[in-house]
Design an enzyme around this catalytic site. Structure first.
Site, PDB file in Angstrom:
ATOM      1  N   THR A   1      -5.873  -8.735   6.021  1.00  0.00           N
ATOM      2  CA  THR A   1      -6.946  -9.219   6.905  1.00  0.00           C
ATOM      3  C   THR A   1      -8.260  -8.682   6.332  1.00  0.00           C
ATOM      4  O   THR A   1      -8.263  -8.017   5.301  1.00  0.00           O
ATOM      5  CB  THR A   1      -6.758  -8.664   8.339  1.00  0.00           C
ATOM      6  OG1 THR A   1      -6.781  -7.229   8.245  1.00  0.00           O
ATOM      7  CG2 THR A   1      -5.430  -9.120   8.928  1.00  0.00           C
TER       8      THR A   1
ATOM      9  N   HIS B   1       0.864  -1.186   0.000  1.00  0.00           N
ATOM     10  CA  HIS B   1       0.000   0.000   0.000  1.00  0.00           C
ATOM     11  C   HIS B   1       0.901   1.236   0.000  1.00  0.00           C
ATOM     12  O   HIS B   1       1.853   1.300   0.797  1.00  0.00           O
ATOM     13  CB  HIS B   1      -0.904  -0.019   1.231  1.00  0.00           C
ATOM     14  CG  HIS B   1      -1.822   1.166   1.310  1.00  0.00           C
ATOM     15  ND1 HIS B   1      -2.944   1.285   0.521  1.00  0.00           N
ATOM     16  CD2 HIS B   1      -1.773   2.281   2.075  1.00  0.00           C
ATOM     17  CE1 HIS B   1      -3.539   2.431   0.801  1.00  0.00           C
ATOM     18  NE2 HIS B   1      -2.859   3.050   1.742  1.00  0.00           N
TER      19      HIS B   1
HETATM   20  C1  GRF Z   1       1.307   1.214  -6.852  1.00  0.00           C
HETATM   21  O1  GRF Z   1       1.370   2.545  -6.410  1.00  0.00           O
HETATM   22  C2  GRF Z   1       0.959   0.343  -5.668  1.00  0.00           C
HETATM   23  O2  GRF Z   1       1.367   0.891  -4.444  1.00  0.00           O
HETATM   24  C3  GRF Z   1      -0.515   0.299  -5.707  1.00  0.00           C
HETATM   25  O3  GRF Z   1      -0.819   0.215  -7.099  1.00  0.00           O
HETATM   26  C4  GRF Z   1       0.124   1.048  -7.809  1.00  0.00           C
HETATM   27  C5  GRF Z   1       0.481   0.429  -9.137  1.00  0.00           C
HETATM   28  O4  GRF Z   1       1.204  -0.724  -8.868  1.00  0.00           O
HETATM   29  N1  GRF Z   1      -0.993  -0.818  -4.945  1.00  0.00           N
HETATM   30  P1  GRF Z   1       1.781  -1.661 -10.069  1.00  0.00           P
HETATM   31  O5  GRF Z   1       2.693  -0.821 -10.929  1.00  0.00           O
HETATM   32  O6  GRF Z   1       0.599  -2.164 -10.878  1.00  0.00           O
HETATM   33  O7  GRF Z   1       2.527  -2.728  -9.333  1.00  0.00           O
END
Ligand code: GRF
Length: 198
Positions: free
Chosen positions: A143, A111
């Site tokens: 969770t 996150h």
């Molecule tokens: C990222 O900022 C991640 O923290 C959030 O989704 C965004 C894109 O992630 N969960 P990704 O490039 O698809 O891994």
């Protein structure tokens, strides 16, 4: 050595999935067994396939808000792939306790905030609006409560003058790509001490 198997759930570009996959080499105890997206257009699917990883799409749209029905489909490829660990990586669907409980203690999420601050969306804009001088990302066990659960790692970075949500998000993303692989490796070894970066 028999490796643990990790399935990675994505919804978009999958840059975190790529970082995880590219880290699982050599003496790393885990290997990727499946990449699943809820969106057939997710760019991460091609990146996974290019790395020889099985992919699956379980589109949430046909279930029109019936989360349990979507999750009943979503769990099938995970069980078929015999995933030991599930990593949510840019996966943008909220999962119910019914689904999460099947992977209790072995599902992780990343996150883009220093949880417990800024659960939910638009985390970078919210940190800037609050005038925070630092920000970052968190890997936690999943969770039933959204963006909650035991923290397994955090990367902390300074907010710099002139930062916009986009510039901040880009810097946080670089640290996500360092944090998640480090947490997965430690977690797979049964070590739940949080990884704290830098
Ligand atoms: C990222 O900022 C991640 O923290 C959030 O989704 C965004 C894109 O992630 N969960 P990704 O490039 O698809 O891994």
């Amino acid at each position: 050595m028999s490796h643990k198997r990790v399935a990675i759930l994505i919804s978009g570009g999958g840059s975190n999935m790529v970082s995880l996959v590219d880290s699982m080499i050599g003496d790393h105890p885990v290997r990727p067994c499946l990449v699943i997206s809820n969106d057939a257009e997710a760019g991460g699917l091609k990146k996974a396939a290019a790395r020889g990883i099985a992919t699956a799409v379980v589109d949430h749209l046909p279930f029109a808000g019936d989360r349990a029905a979507f999750e009943a489909e979503l769990v099938k490829p995970l069980l078929a792939a015999e995933a030991d660990i599930v990593c949510l990586a840019g996966f943008m669907r909220v999962l119910t306790v019914g689904f999460v409980s099947q992977f209790q203690g072995r599902m992780l999420n990343i996150h883009p905030s220093l949880l417990p601050k800024y659960k939910g969306l638009n985390t970078h804009a919210r940190a800037l609006e609050a005038g925070d001088t630092e920000h970052g990302c968190t890997v936690h066990e999943v969770t039933a409560a959204l963006d909650d659960g035991p923290i397994l790692g955090q990367a902390r970075i300074p907010v710099v003058p002139g930062d916009t949500p986009d510039t901040l998000a880009a810097r946080v993303l670089e640290w996500e790509h360092k944090l998640y692989p480090a947490v997965l490796r430690r977690f797979a070894a049964g070590d739940r001490r949080p990884v704290l970066l830098p």
